[in-house]
Design a protein around this motif. Sequence first.
Motif, PDB file in Angstrom:
ATOM      1  N   ALA A  41       0.823  -1.209   0.000  1.00  0.00           N
ATOM      2  CA  ALA A  41       0.000   0.000   0.000  1.00  0.00           C
ATOM      3  C   ALA A  41       0.849   1.247   0.000  1.00  0.00           C
ATOM      4  CB  ALA A  41      -0.921   0.008   1.220  1.00  0.00           C
ATOM      5  N   LEU A  42       1.997   1.223   0.681  1.00  0.00           N
ATOM      6  CA  LEU A  42       2.871   2.385   0.731  1.00  0.00           C
ATOM      7  C   LEU A  42       3.405   2.698  -0.653  1.00  0.00           C
ATOM      8  CD1 LEU A  42       4.344   4.509   2.351  1.00  0.00           C
ATOM      9  CD2 LEU A  42       6.112   2.827   2.859  1.00  0.00           C
ATOM     10  N   ALA A  43       3.827   1.674  -1.364  1.00  0.00           N
ATOM     11  CA  ALA A  43       4.361   1.895  -2.701  1.00  0.00           C
ATOM     12  C   ALA A  43       3.268   2.336  -3.666  1.00  0.00           C
ATOM     13  CB  ALA A  43       5.015   0.614  -3.217  1.00  0.00           C
ATOM     14  N   ALA A  44       2.054   1.846  -3.453  1.00  0.00           N
ATOM     15  CA  ALA A  44       0.989   2.097  -4.410  1.00  0.00           C
ATOM     16  C   ALA A  44       0.340   3.454  -4.260  1.00  0.00           C
ATOM     17  CB  ALA A  44      -0.083   1.010  -4.279  1.00  0.00           C
ATOM     18  N   GLY A  45       0.119   3.898  -3.020  1.00  0.00           N
ATOM     19  CA  GLY A  45      -0.690   5.097  -2.932  1.00  0.00           C
ATOM     20  C   GLY A  45      -0.439   6.008  -1.770  1.00  0.00           C
ATOM     21  N   GLY A  46       0.646   5.854  -1.046  1.00  0.00           N
ATOM     22  CA  GLY A  46       0.963   6.794   0.011  1.00  0.00           C
ATOM     23  C   GLY A  46       0.148   6.573   1.260  1.00  0.00           C
ATOM     24  N   ILE A  47      -0.030   7.651   2.032  1.00  0.00           N
ATOM     25  CA  ILE A  47      -0.593   7.562   3.368  1.00  0.00           C
ATOM     26  C   ILE A  47      -2.014   7.032   3.369  1.00  0.00           C
ATOM     27  CG2 ILE A  47      -1.368   8.989   5.299  1.00  0.00           C
ATOM     28  CD1 ILE A  47       1.128  10.656   4.917  1.00  0.00           C
ATOM     29  N   ASP A  48      -2.880   7.507   2.462  1.00  0.00           N
ATOM     30  CA  ASP A  48      -4.265   7.056   2.482  1.00  0.00           C
ATOM     31  C   ASP A  48      -4.366   5.564   2.188  1.00  0.00           C
ATOM     32  OD1 ASP A  48      -5.216   9.548   3.092  1.00  0.00           O
ATOM     33  OD2 ASP A  48      -5.448  10.151   1.006  1.00  0.00           O
ATOM     34  N   SER A  49      -3.591   5.078   1.218  1.00  0.00           N
ATOM     35  CA  SER A  49      -3.619   3.659   0.895  1.00  0.00           C
ATOM     36  C   SER A  49      -3.077   2.825   2.037  1.00  0.00           C
ATOM     37  CB  SER A  49      -2.802   3.391  -0.376  1.00  0.00           C
ATOM     38  OG  SER A  49      -3.389   4.023  -1.483  1.00  0.00           O
ATOM     39  N   VAL A  50      -2.064   3.355   2.688  1.00  0.00           N
ATOM     40  CA  VAL A  50      -1.498   2.647   3.832  1.00  0.00           C
ATOM     41  C   VAL A  50      -2.543   2.477   4.916  1.00  0.00           C
ATOM     42  CG1 VAL A  50       0.129   2.869   5.738  1.00  0.00           C
ATOM     43  CG2 VAL A  50       0.885   3.291   3.415  1.00  0.00           C
ATOM     44  N   ALA A  51      -3.276   3.552   5.211  1.00  0.00           N
ATOM     45  CA  ALA A  51      -4.290   3.478   6.257  1.00  0.00           C
ATOM     46  C   ALA A  51      -5.370   2.473   5.896  1.00  0.00           C
ATOM     47  CB  ALA A  51      -4.906   4.866   6.468  1.00  0.00           C
ATOM     48  N   ALA A  52      -5.762   2.444   4.622  1.00  0.00           N
ATOM     49  CA  ALA A  52      -6.820   1.542   4.195  1.00  0.00           C
ATOM     50  C   ALA A  52      -6.396   0.085   4.271  1.00  0.00           C
ATOM     51  CB  ALA A  52      -7.239   1.884   2.766  1.00  0.00           C
ATOM     52  N   SER A  53      -5.089  -0.160   4.178  1.00  0.00           N
ATOM     53  CA  SER A  53      -4.593  -1.533   4.161  1.00  0.00           C
ATOM     54  C   SER A  53      -4.002  -1.959   5.493  1.00  0.00           C
ATOM     55  CB  SER A  53      -3.526  -1.681   3.065  1.00  0.00           C
ATOM     56  OG  SER A  53      -4.045  -1.320   1.815  1.00  0.00           O
ATOM     57  N   ALA A  54      -4.326  -1.220   6.547  1.00  0.00           N
ATOM     58  CA  ALA A  54      -3.703  -1.484   7.843  1.00  0.00           C
ATOM     59  C   ALA A  54      -3.936  -2.912   8.309  1.00  0.00           C
ATOM     60  CB  ALA A  54      -4.233  -0.503   8.888  1.00  0.00           C
ATOM     61  N   ALA A  55      -5.110  -3.445   8.044  1.00  0.00           N
ATOM     62  CA  ALA A  55      -5.422  -4.788   8.530  1.00  0.00           C
ATOM     63  C   ALA A  55      -4.619  -5.857   7.806  1.00  0.00           C
ATOM     64  CB  ALA A  55      -6.915  -5.063   8.352  1.00  0.00           C
ATOM     65  N   ASP A  56      -4.137  -5.531   6.595  1.00  0.00           N
ATOM     66  CA  ASP A  56      -3.452  -6.527   5.783  1.00  0.00           C
ATOM     67  C   ASP A  56      -1.937  -6.443   5.862  1.00  0.00           C
ATOM     68  OD1 ASP A  56      -5.931  -7.422   4.833  1.00  0.00           O
ATOM     69  OD2 ASP A  56      -5.952  -5.824   3.329  1.00  0.00           O
ATOM     70  N   ALA A  57      -1.408  -5.283   6.206  1.00  0.00           N
ATOM     71  CA  ALA A  57       0.046  -5.125   6.136  1.00  0.00           C
ATOM     72  C   ALA A  57       0.545  -4.324   7.320  1.00  0.00           C
ATOM     73  CB  ALA A  57       0.434  -4.425   4.836  1.00  0.00           C
ATOM     74  N   THR A  58       0.617  -4.968   8.465  1.00  0.00           N
ATOM     75  CA  THR A  58       1.131  -4.285   9.641  1.00  0.00           C
ATOM     76  C   THR A  58       2.336  -5.022  10.176  1.00  0.00           C
ATOM     77  OG1 THR A  58      -0.314  -5.531  11.121  1.00  0.00           O
ATOM     78  CG2 THR A  58      -1.146  -3.431  10.288  1.00  0.00           C
ATOM     79  N   ALA A  59       3.222  -4.285  10.801  1.00  0.00           N
ATOM     80  CA  ALA A  59       4.402  -4.898  11.402  1.00  0.00           C
ATOM     81  C   ALA A  59       4.900  -3.993  12.503  1.00  0.00           C
ATOM     82  CB  ALA A  59       5.489  -5.097  10.347  1.00  0.00           C
ATOM     83  N   LYS A  60       5.401  -4.585  13.543  1.00  0.00           N
ATOM     84  CA  LYS A  60       6.009  -3.827  14.622  1.00  0.00           C
ATOM     85  C   LYS A  60       7.514  -3.981  14.505  1.00  0.00           C
ATOM     86  CE  LYS A  60       2.163  -4.119  17.893  1.00  0.00           C
ATOM     87  NZ  LYS A  60       1.873  -2.689  17.842  1.00  0.00           N
ATOM     88  N   LEU A  61       8.226  -2.891  14.689  1.00  0.00           N
ATOM     89  CA  LEU A  61       9.667  -2.921  14.500  1.00  0.00           C
ATOM     90  C   LEU A  61      10.446  -2.985  15.799  1.00  0.00           C
ATOM     91  CD1 LEU A  61      10.183  -0.474  11.505  1.00  0.00           C
ATOM     92  CD2 LEU A  61       9.821  -2.936  11.512  1.00  0.00           C
ATOM     93  N   GLU A  62       9.769  -2.904  16.937  1.00  0.00           N
ATOM     94  CA  GLU A  62      10.485  -3.136  18.184  1.00  0.00           C
ATOM     95  C   GLU A  62      10.859  -4.615  18.241  1.00  0.00           C
ATOM     96  OE1 GLU A  62       7.584  -1.744  20.912  1.00  0.00           O
ATOM     97  OE2 GLU A  62       8.411   0.276  21.024  1.00  0.00           O
ATOM     98  N   PRO A  63      12.073  -4.945  18.679  1.00  0.00           N
ATOM     99  CA  PRO A  63      12.537  -6.340  18.617  1.00  0.00           C
ATOM    100  C   PRO A  63      11.806  -7.256  19.586  1.00  0.00           C
ATOM    101  CG  PRO A  63      14.104  -4.984  19.811  1.00  0.00           C
ATOM    102  CD  PRO A  63      13.087  -4.038  19.235  1.00  0.00           C
ATOM    103  N   ARG A  64      11.875  -8.539  19.300  1.00  0.00           N
ATOM    104  CA  ARG A  64      11.315  -9.527  20.217  1.00  0.00           C
ATOM    105  C   ARG A  64      12.058  -9.461  21.545  1.00  0.00           C
ATOM    106  NH1 ARG A  64      10.611 -15.036  16.520  1.00  0.00           N
ATOM    107  NH2 ARG A  64       9.056 -14.186  15.061  1.00  0.00           N
ATOM    108  N   GLY A  65      11.315  -9.644  22.605  1.00  0.00           N
ATOM    109  CA  GLY A  65      11.927  -9.595  23.921  1.00  0.00           C
ATOM    110  C   GLY A  65      12.049  -8.199  24.489  1.00  0.00           C
ATOM    111  N   ALA A  66      11.475  -7.209  23.780  1.00  0.00           N
ATOM    112  CA  ALA A  66      11.602  -5.811  24.215  1.00  0.00           C
ATOM    113  C   ALA A  66      10.397  -5.381  25.044  1.00  0.00           C
ATOM    114  CB  ALA A  66      11.772  -4.906  23.005  1.00  0.00           C
TER     115      ALA A  66
END
Length: 265
Positions: free
Chosen positions: A20-45
């Motif tokens: 979504a980020l590559a396709a359409g920026g912020i609005d597309s990202v928000a619309a696809s939140a349920a499909d493409a989410t990730a947390k970047l804090e490491p495991r065990g944090a």
Amino acid sequence: MARREFLGQFARGGLVIGAALAAGGIDSVAASAADATAKLEPRGAETLQDLTQKLAAAARVRSFKHVPMILTDAGQWDDEALKLVISYQGHGKQVWDNTDIASPWLNLMRNSLNAQVWSFKQPNFLCASATHGTAHLALYDAYIWEKYSIPKVLKGKYRTNIFLDIPKAVAGKNPADFNDPTGLFSPDANCIPLLMQRGVVFLACHNAIWEFSGKLIKGGRNPDHLSHEALAAELTNHLIAGAILTPGIVATLPMLEAAGFAYAK
């Protein structure tokens, strides 16, 4: 979704990446939140994640009408959030004295974080940016950059606040592949939102705000003819979501060092 609201998602720990980020920026990202989410804090944090959640819930006043040169009341800065950072009990914490927007300041913090997490196995390592000088301009939203012609202040080096832009090159990258040379932990990912998502805290400086507002007035960049106190208040109100306002970075640095933060420049 406005950029300020989008950055707020990062401060609350909800990163949305992927196609979504590559396709359409912020609005597309928000619309696809349920499909493409990730947390970047490491495991065990767990300790770092607990801090992130508490910081997101901490009160921040961004409705000032006037602010003085020297702050004298804790209600004039983000006291609750700052105390949470100073009292952080996770193993390993470092504060970067960041003053030059054109320096590799984001890259250095990313490198430090990478080595701490994966080389030294410190998932709860906390990296803090003590932001002042020209680096502080990166903590203002797009409204301030446009209204006060910050690109001209920086002599055209940056047309927009690129430090808030998530590079499209990292779209669709797997957060589990931390050694991807063009991935979410690589130099391609040097931006404030992704570092926030990894738990980095960005401390803002009232003194930098006051001095910059004075320069704007003296330089004739004050379209609303605001007083110094009112212009400083407007700048404060337009700090990016997630930033933690301090009464002054050079005064806050010794507080952090006394609490066990290692100083880096």
